[in-house]
Design an enzyme around this catalytic site. Structure first.
Site, short mmCIF file in Angstrom:
data_model
loop_
_atom_site.label_atom_id
_atom_site.label_comp_id
_atom_site.label_asym_id
_atom_site.label_seq_id
_atom_site.Cartn_x
_atom_site.Cartn_y
_atom_site.Cartn_z
N ARG A 191 0.82 -1.22 0.00
CA ARG A 191 0.00 0.00 0.00
C ARG A 191 0.85 1.26 0.00
O ARG A 191 0.60 2.19 -0.77
CB ARG A 191 -0.96 0.00 1.19
CG ARG A 191 -2.03 -1.07 1.09
CD ARG A 191 -2.90 -1.12 2.32
NE ARG A 191 -2.06 -1.39 3.49
CZ ARG A 191 -2.40 -1.16 4.74
NH1 ARG A 191 -3.60 -0.67 5.02
NH2 ARG A 191 -1.60 -1.44 5.73
N ASN A 231 -6.06 -3.01 2.03
CA ASN A 231 -6.02 -4.46 2.21
C ASN A 231 -7.44 -4.98 2.33
O ASN A 231 -8.31 -4.32 2.90
CB ASN A 231 -5.26 -4.83 3.48
CG ASN A 231 -3.77 -4.65 3.36
OD1 ASN A 231 -3.22 -4.61 2.26
ND2 ASN A 231 -3.09 -4.55 4.49
#
Length: 95
Positions: free
Chosen positions: A19, A37
């Site tokens: 990320r 996620n």
């Protein structure tokens, strides 16, 4: 031309800075959107921006950062909305 990509990445993609590296790559290319996620160990992201920049970011996600092992990726090309002012990491999953 501006485009929007909605992607789902599977493999070893959580716990490997996927990320944060995606956010860094998006900011470098002036791409808006978000990444998060998912509870099933995938990563989901939405990218909006110039077609070339979005395609470069999608290509980055096909390999991921060092430590990631991308097993598969689904890319959905959607209509550009212009809704994003930047790029963010989302920390919760909403159904």
């Amino acid at each position: 031309m501006k485009v929007r990509a909605h992607i789902f990445i599977s493999g070893r993609v959580q716990g490997v800075f996927f990320r944060s590296e995606t956010k860094r790559e998006a900011k470098k290319r002036s791409v808006g959107g978000w990444v998060r996620n998912l509870p099933d160990d995938r990563v989901e992201a939405v990218f909006e921006g110039e077609e070339k920049s979005v395609k470069e970011l999608v290509d980055f996600c096909r390999r991921g950062p060092p430590g990631a092992r991308v097993a598969g990726m689904d890319v959905l090309w959607e209509n550009y909305t212009g809704e994003f002012r930047g790029f963010e990491i989302r920390h919760e999953y909403r159904f």
